[in-house]
Design an enzyme around this catalytic site. Structure first.
Site, PDB file in Angstrom:
ATOM      1  N   LYS A  51      15.928  27.152   8.014  1.00  8.24           N
ATOM      2  CA  LYS A  51      15.222  28.297   8.969  1.00  8.24           C
ATOM      3  C   LYS A  51      14.202  27.686   9.755  1.00  8.24           C
ATOM      4  O   LYS A  51      13.766  27.952  10.785  1.00  8.24           O
ATOM      5  CB  LYS A  51      15.384  29.647   8.292  1.00  8.24           C
ATOM      6  CG  LYS A  51      16.737  30.041   7.539  1.00  8.24           C
ATOM      7  CD  LYS A  51      16.095  31.214   6.383  1.00  8.24           C
ATOM      8  CE  LYS A  51      17.396  31.597   5.550  1.00  8.24           C
ATOM      9  NZ  LYS A  51      16.499  32.895   4.703  1.00  8.24           N
ATOM     10  N   GLY A  52      13.410  26.239   9.565  1.00  7.85           N
ATOM     11  CA  GLY A  52      11.919  26.791   9.458  1.00  7.85           C
ATOM     12  C   GLY A  52      11.860  26.314  10.593  1.00  7.85           C
ATOM     13  O   GLY A  52      11.200  26.596  11.640  1.00  7.85           O
ATOM     14  N   GLU A 107      12.335  19.418  14.083  1.00  8.84           N
ATOM     15  CA  GLU A 107      12.769  20.299  12.990  1.00  8.84           C
ATOM     16  C   GLU A 107      10.718  20.355  12.220  1.00  8.84           C
ATOM     17  O   GLU A 107       9.800  20.316  14.050  1.00  8.84           O
ATOM     18  CB  GLU A 107      12.377  18.784  11.603  1.00  8.84           C
ATOM     19  CG  GLU A 107      11.548  18.980  10.072  1.00  8.84           C
ATOM     20  CD  GLU A 107      12.603  19.962   9.391  1.00  8.84           C
ATOM     21  OE1 GLU A 107      12.831  21.112   9.224  1.00  8.84           O
ATOM     22  OE2 GLU A 107      12.821  19.708   8.415  1.00  8.84           O
ATOM     23  N   ASP A 108      10.408  21.814  11.499  1.00  7.61           N
ATOM     24  CA  ASP A 108       9.808  22.701  11.145  1.00  7.61           C
ATOM     25  C   ASP A 108       8.430  22.071  11.305  1.00  7.61           C
ATOM     26  O   ASP A 108       7.679  21.404  11.533  1.00  7.61           O
ATOM     27  CB  ASP A 108       9.545  23.903  10.409  1.00  7.61           C
ATOM     28  CG  ASP A 108       9.173  23.826   9.139  1.00  7.61           C
ATOM     29  OD1 ASP A 108      10.259  21.917   8.910  1.00  7.61           O
ATOM     30  OD2 ASP A 108      10.093  24.196   8.381  1.00  7.61           O
ATOM     31  N   ASP A 111       6.804  16.297   5.369  1.00  7.43           N
ATOM     32  CA  ASP A 111       6.009  17.232   4.135  1.00  7.43           C
ATOM     33  C   ASP A 111       5.845  14.757   3.681  1.00  7.43           C
ATOM     34  O   ASP A 111       5.446  14.653   4.168  1.00  7.43           O
ATOM     35  CB  ASP A 111       5.799  17.892   3.442  1.00  7.43           C
ATOM     36  CG  ASP A 111       5.113  18.009   2.067  1.00  7.43           C
ATOM     37  OD1 ASP A 111       4.490  19.320   2.456  1.00  7.43           O
ATOM     38  OD2 ASP A 111       5.527  18.120   1.302  1.00  7.43           O
ATOM     39  N   LYS A 139       2.113  16.812   8.106  1.00  3.84           N
ATOM     40  CA  LYS A 139       0.771  16.058   7.121  1.00  3.84           C
ATOM     41  C   LYS A 139       0.777  14.594   6.321  1.00  3.84           C
ATOM     42  O   LYS A 139       1.745  14.568   5.913  1.00  3.84           O
ATOM     43  CB  LYS A 139       1.673  17.412   5.358  1.00  3.84           C
ATOM     44  CG  LYS A 139       1.628  18.533   6.453  1.00  3.84           C
ATOM     45  CD  LYS A 139       1.828  19.696   4.634  1.00  3.84           C
ATOM     46  CE  LYS A 139       1.830  21.019   4.574  1.00  3.84           C
ATOM     47  NZ  LYS A 139       2.384  21.414   3.054  1.00  3.84           N
ATOM     48  N   VAL A 161       1.550  26.144   4.980  1.00  2.00           N
ATOM     49  CA  VAL A 161       1.181  26.738   6.128  1.00  2.00           C
ATOM     50  C   VAL A 161       2.599  27.513   6.266  1.00  2.00           C
ATOM     51  O   VAL A 161       3.883  27.459   5.897  1.00  2.00           O
ATOM     52  CB  VAL A 161       0.959  25.775   7.122  1.00  2.00           C
ATOM     53  CG1 VAL A 161      -0.487  25.367   7.448  1.00  2.00           C
ATOM     54  CG2 VAL A 161       1.908  25.046   7.557  1.00  2.00           C
ATOM     55  N   ASP A 167       8.122  28.723   6.422  1.00  2.00           N
ATOM     56  CA  ASP A 167       7.882  30.046   5.358  1.00  2.00           C
ATOM     57  C   ASP A 167       7.252  30.194   4.185  1.00  2.00           C
ATOM     58  O   ASP A 167       6.680  28.442   3.648  1.00  2.00           O
ATOM     59  CB  ASP A 167       8.805  30.934   5.209  1.00  2.00           C
ATOM     60  CG  ASP A 167      10.317  29.754   3.779  1.00  2.00           C
ATOM     61  OD1 ASP A 167       9.877  28.644   4.949  1.00  2.00           O
ATOM     62  OD2 ASP A 167      10.664  29.945   2.819  1.00  2.00           O
ATOM     63  N   ARG A 173       7.921  34.312   8.476  1.00  2.00           N
ATOM     64  CA  ARG A 173       8.420  33.422   9.046  1.00  2.00           C
ATOM     65  C   ARG A 173       8.380  33.403  10.504  1.00  2.00           C
ATOM     66  O   ARG A 173       7.438  33.264  11.116  1.00  2.00           O
ATOM     67  CB  ARG A 173       9.377  33.427   8.845  1.00  2.00           C
ATOM     68  CG  ARG A 173      10.683  32.530   8.429  1.00  2.00           C
ATOM     69  CD  ARG A 173      12.107  31.752   8.761  1.00  2.00           C
ATOM     70  NE  ARG A 173      12.292  31.951   7.047  1.00  2.00           N
ATOM     71  CZ  ARG A 173      12.296  30.382   6.630  1.00  2.00           C
ATOM     72  NH1 ARG A 173      12.084  29.783   7.221  1.00  2.00           N
ATOM     73  NH2 ARG A 173      12.972  30.398   5.761  1.00  2.00           N
TER      74      ARG A 173
HETATM   75  P1  IMP Z   1       9.605  17.363   2.809  1.00  3.69           P
HETATM   76  O1  IMP Z   1      10.852  16.749   2.825  1.00  3.69           O
HETATM   77  O2  IMP Z   1       8.936  17.252   1.670  1.00  3.69           O
HETATM   78  O3  IMP Z   1       9.645  16.100   4.713  1.00  3.69           O
HETATM   79  O4  IMP Z   1       9.574  18.771   3.818  1.00  3.69           O
HETATM   80  C1  IMP Z   1      10.466  19.282   4.852  1.00  3.69           C
HETATM   81  C2  IMP Z   1      10.413  20.413   4.088  1.00  3.69           C
HETATM   82  O5  IMP Z   1       9.983  21.691   3.627  1.00  3.69           O
HETATM   83  C3  IMP Z   1       9.916  21.467   5.697  1.00  3.69           C
HETATM   84  O6  IMP Z   1      11.121  21.005   6.351  1.00  3.69           O
HETATM   85  C4  IMP Z   1       9.757  22.835   4.797  1.00  3.69           C
HETATM   86  O7  IMP Z   1      11.372  23.401   5.189  1.00  3.69           O
HETATM   87  C5  IMP Z   1       9.551  22.273   4.168  1.00  3.69           C
HETATM   88  N1  IMP Z   1       7.613  22.475   4.121  1.00  3.69           N
HETATM   89  C6  IMP Z   1       7.116  21.233   3.476  1.00  3.69           C
HETATM   90  N2  IMP Z   1       5.509  21.807   3.755  1.00  3.69           N
HETATM   91  C7  IMP Z   1       5.688  22.957   4.211  1.00  3.69           C
HETATM   92  C8  IMP Z   1       4.756  23.879   4.325  1.00  3.69           C
HETATM   93  O8  IMP Z   1       3.632  23.890   4.120  1.00  3.69           O
HETATM   94  N3  IMP Z   1       5.182  26.026   4.671  1.00  3.69           N
HETATM   95  C9  IMP Z   1       6.186  25.248   4.869  1.00  3.69           C
HETATM   96  N4  IMP Z   1       7.301  24.926   4.267  1.00  3.69           N
HETATM   97  C10 IMP Z   1       7.116  23.747   4.239  1.00  3.69           C
HETATM   98 MG    MG Z   2      12.781  22.715   7.326  1.00  2.00          MG
END
Ligand code: IMP
Ligand code: MG
Length: 188
Positions: A51-52, A107-108, A111, A139, A161, A167, A173
């Protein structure tokens, strides 16, 4: 920045990291870049990751000056917590076939990188004409897997964040800015 104090959640927020006007200017830049890069290409598909990305995607697409279509995909890698499991699941697939189409994944936040990496690999197997990613936040300190980001809004430090689509446990959100969540909220 006083805008955080207009929110019913202000007690949960550490500070506003990126205010609404700054987000708007950056989204404008990104829309201009994408419009320029895909000028003349038909069949541009903007793929939002639910949803982000829903607010980012809608602001971004409304600023595009080229024809495009919108579709959504839903993935999950977190079980209502602030720590990644590294396991990505597809909850809802695209409705539109992307074969032969130019695709921009929206994508939002990136991470660890696992989610976007999984998604780009998955979509690449469907033979799009091209495949790029547009990510609002990154990040870099948290990266576990190198992943391709073609259009980036902002780099941010390693804090949780919320707002502008992002969220924590499906809350916060619709805040109009991006704020750092107090660590006491997610370590309770
Ligand atoms: P990754 O797979 O670790 O890169 O994470 C990506 C997903 O984790 C994103 O699409 C977000 O939904 C969620 N996410 C990671 N960090 C944050 C944050 O600081 N706030 C909210 N959602 C986050
Ligand atoms: Mg996401």
């Amino acid at each position: 920045m006083t805008e955080s104090f207009n929110s019913p959640f202000s007690a949960d927020l550490e500070r506003v990291l990126i205010d609404a006007a700054t987000i708007e200017r950056r989204v404008d830049d990104l829309a201009r870049q994408i419009s320029r890069d895909f000028a003349g290409a038909d069949q541009l598909m903007m793929v939002g990751v639910l949803k982000g990305a829903f607010i980012f995607l809608s602001d971004l697409c409304r600023r595009l000056t080229i024809p495009h279509r919108v579709d959504f995909i839903a993935l999950s890698s977190y079980n209502q917590s602030a720590t990644t499991s590294g396991v990505v699941r597809m909850i809802m697939d695209l409705k539109i076939n992307i074969e032969g189409r130019h695709v921009v994944v929206v994508e939002d936040i990136v991470d660890s990188g696992y989610t976007l990496d999984y998604l780009l690999r998955n979509l690449a197997t469907r033979n799009p004409a091209s495949l790029r990613s547009c990510v609002l936040l990154s990040k870099p300190d948290r990266r576990r897997v190198e992943v391709q980001i073609d259009y980036l809004g902002f780099e941010i430090p390693d804090v949780w964040v919320v707002g502008y689509g992002l969220d924590y446990a499906d809350t916060y959100r619709t805040l109009p800015y991006i704020a750092e969540l107090k660590s006491s909220v997610y370590s309770e």
